[in-house]
Design a protein around this motif. Structure first.
Motif, mmCIF file in Angstrom:
data_model
loop_
_atom_site.group_PDB
_atom_site.id
_atom_site.type_symbol
_atom_site.label_atom_id
_atom_site.label_comp_id
_atom_site.label_asym_id
_atom_site.label_seq_id
_atom_site.Cartn_x
_atom_site.Cartn_y
_atom_site.Cartn_z
ATOM 1 N N ASN A 89 -8.747 10.531 6.918
ATOM 2 C CA ASN A 89 -9.447 9.786 5.880
ATOM 3 C C ASN A 89 -9.575 8.325 6.302
ATOM 4 N N PRO A 90 -10.782 7.784 6.320
ATOM 5 C CA PRO A 90 -10.973 6.372 6.719
ATOM 6 C C PRO A 90 -10.203 5.387 5.844
ATOM 7 N N SER A 91 -9.897 5.780 4.599
ATOM 8 C CA SER A 91 -9.153 4.873 3.715
ATOM 9 C C SER A 91 -7.744 4.613 4.254
ATOM 10 N N VAL A 92 -7.191 5.592 4.972
ATOM 11 C CA VAL A 92 -5.869 5.422 5.590
ATOM 12 C C VAL A 92 -5.933 4.325 6.648
ATOM 13 N N GLN A 121 0.837 -1.189 0.000
ATOM 14 C CA GLN A 121 0.000 0.000 0.000
ATOM 15 C C GLN A 121 0.881 1.251 0.000
ATOM 16 N N LEU A 122 0.321 2.337 -0.564
ATOM 17 C CA LEU A 122 1.002 3.632 -0.590
ATOM 18 C C LEU A 122 0.053 4.676 -0.013
ATOM 19 N N ILE A 123 0.552 5.497 0.900
ATOM 20 C CA ILE A 123 -0.258 6.577 1.470
ATOM 21 C C ILE A 123 0.412 7.914 1.158
ATOM 22 N N HIS A 124 -0.350 8.807 0.535
ATOM 23 C CA HIS A 124 0.145 10.159 0.267
ATOM 24 C C HIS A 124 -0.376 11.067 1.376
ATOM 25 N N ILE A 125 0.524 11.519 2.232
ATOM 26 C CA ILE A 125 0.137 12.313 3.393
ATOM 27 C C ILE A 125 -0.364 13.698 2.982
ATOM 28 N N GLY A 126 0.218 14.238 1.916
ATOM 29 C CA GLY A 126 -0.217 15.537 1.421
ATOM 30 C C GLY A 126 0.513 16.695 2.064
ATOM 31 N N LYS A 127 0.064 17.903 1.764
ATOM 32 C CA LYS A 127 0.642 19.112 2.349
ATOM 33 C C LYS A 127 0.152 19.276 3.779
ATOM 34 N N ASN A 128 -1.128 19.050 3.969
ATOM 35 C CA ASN A 128 -1.751 19.004 5.298
ATOM 36 C C ASN A 128 -2.504 17.686 5.376
ATOM 37 N N PHE A 129 -2.243 16.920 6.424
ATOM 38 C CA PHE A 129 -2.873 15.609 6.506
ATOM 39 C C PHE A 129 -4.378 15.735 6.739
ATOM 40 N N ASN A 130 -5.146 15.098 5.868
ATOM 41 C CA ASN A 130 -6.601 15.075 5.995
ATOM 42 C C ASN A 130 -7.031 13.716 6.532
#
Length: 394
Positions: free
Chosen positions: A355-358, A344-353
């Motif tokens: 997300n239940p998918s995480v 699996q790959l998780i993109h944390i982003g600029k600000n972490f949102n």
């Protein structure tokens, strides 16, 4: 009486606890003497001081000479015997290349250690270049293009200076072996165990003791040693741009999985006094042990993931806007590692949102045994090579 053979290793690394093991500084072999010359103090005195101050776990050793001046370097070169072996582990900088050439002129026989790739990667595809251009503004792109152009010229000239005859080449995975075999057809190529394989074997011998459910592999990306050694520093990089969303991500997991402990395997170059976030325990110089005793590994691109593969641990790779913007090569490499290992790959982003998918990815993290095995065969371990001391092979 049989004469002692000398091997000189030129390096640009500080002698930390990690490098003491990785470079084989404490090892002795009958009939051989291994000496190390570190030119880091000449290349960048400030960086040297940063990585040798209190908390850095800096080690002193009589066979590891730190070169503080050109006069000091000249005296070390004068001490060399008429015949010796040497290896340039200090890269293709101008000074390292000149010393490489000087070793050859003074009677040295060159051996080469080919760094293992984490994975084969073509960074200059149309899609990736387009993505990179979209993430950066025009002035920055022009400046980086200008810098890259002159860097390539500099590296070309340095490589020409250091292009002395190679007597032996050591490789540490099958992928490197196949490439080098095609390039150097008249030079002997020797297979040897990789540093990560040695760390795995060492950790495997220790008694099992459950320490953590989740291990986060620290990359000290906000204060990267290699980045600081470069000539171009991006002044817009901010500590909080990386650790802000990363901490929010870890806290999110901690809150939703209260029964699981999250420990952070501190990068071997992180100072013990440099703890970037609170609420989590940082463990120093215990990465391979923490991975062995974990149920899940969270990491960016890191050779530590190879230890996780060998221990057959589920891995989730992480990337973020910080990596996309300031370390694009690492960003792409992380994505490709995730694909190669079927993780699996998780993109944390600029600000972490939140997300239940995480949470779902964390809960359902599994191992793709077929892909793990393919990766092991190509990038970590030679199947036809008995696992033994890497420096004994050399």
């Amino acid at each position: 009486m049989k004469s002692i053979k000398i091997l000189i290793l030129l390096t640009n690394q500080p002698l930390t606890k990690h490098n003491f093991t990785r470079l084989g500084v404490g090892k002795t072999y009958k009939g051989w003497k291994i000496k190390y010359l570190s030119i880091l103090p000449i290349i960048n005195r400030k960086i040297y001081e940063d990585y040798t101050k209190k908390g850095s776990r800096h080690i002193k050793d009589k066979n590891f000479k730190e070169i503080f001046s050109y006069f000091n370097l000249f005296n070390e070169l004068k001490k060399l015997p008429k015949n010796f072996f040497y290896s340039n582990q200090a890269g293709h900088g101008f000074l390292a290349s000149i010393i490489d050439r000087a070793f050859y002129i003074l009677g040295g026989r060159k051996i080469s250690f080919i760094p293992q790739d984490e994975i084969n990667l073509d960074i200059y595809t149309t899609k990736r270049l387009k993505s990179y251009f979209n993430k950066n503004n025009l002035p920055k792109l022009i400046l980086r293009s200008f810098f890259t152009f002159f860097k390539k010229i500099f590296e070309f000239l340095s490589s020409k200076i250091a292009s002395t005859q190679i007597k032996l080449i050591f490789v540490f995975n099958n992928n490197s072996y196949e490439k080098i075999k095609k390039k150097y057809k008249k030079i002997s190529i020797v297979k040897a165990a990789s540093p990560e394989l040695e760390l795995y074997v060492k950790a495997k011998k220790k008694k099992d003791k459950h320490l953590s459910d989740i291990v986060f592999i620290d990359d000290v990306v906000e204060d990267s040693f290699d980045y600081k050694l470069g000539y171009m520093q991006d002044k817009n990089r901010r500590f909080g741009d990386y650790w802000g969303p990363t901490k929010d991500f870890l806290n999110y997991i901690k809150y939703h999985f209260p029964q699981k402990k999250i420990y952070i395997a501190a990068h071997h170059r992180r100072n013990e006094r440099d703890i970037p976030i609170n609420g989590f325990k940082f463990f120093f110089d215990k990465t391979s042990k923490l991975i062995k005793d974990s149920k899940l590994v969270l990491c960016h691109n890191s050779f530590a993931c190879q230890i996780a593969v060998l221990f057959k641990k589920p891995i989730i790779f992480l990337t973020s806007n910080y990596y996309q913007k300031y370390h694009y090569h690492s960003h792409v490499l992380t994505i490709e590692l995730s694909k190669a290992l079927g993780t699996q790959l998780i993109h944390i982003g600029k600000n972490f949102n939140k997300n239940p998918s995480v949470l779902k990815k964390i809960k359902n993290a599994k191992i793709n045994f077929t892909k793990y095995e393919q990766y092991r065969r190509n990038y970590i371990q030679f199947n036809d090579l008995k696992i033994n001391d890497r420096w004994q092979n050399i």
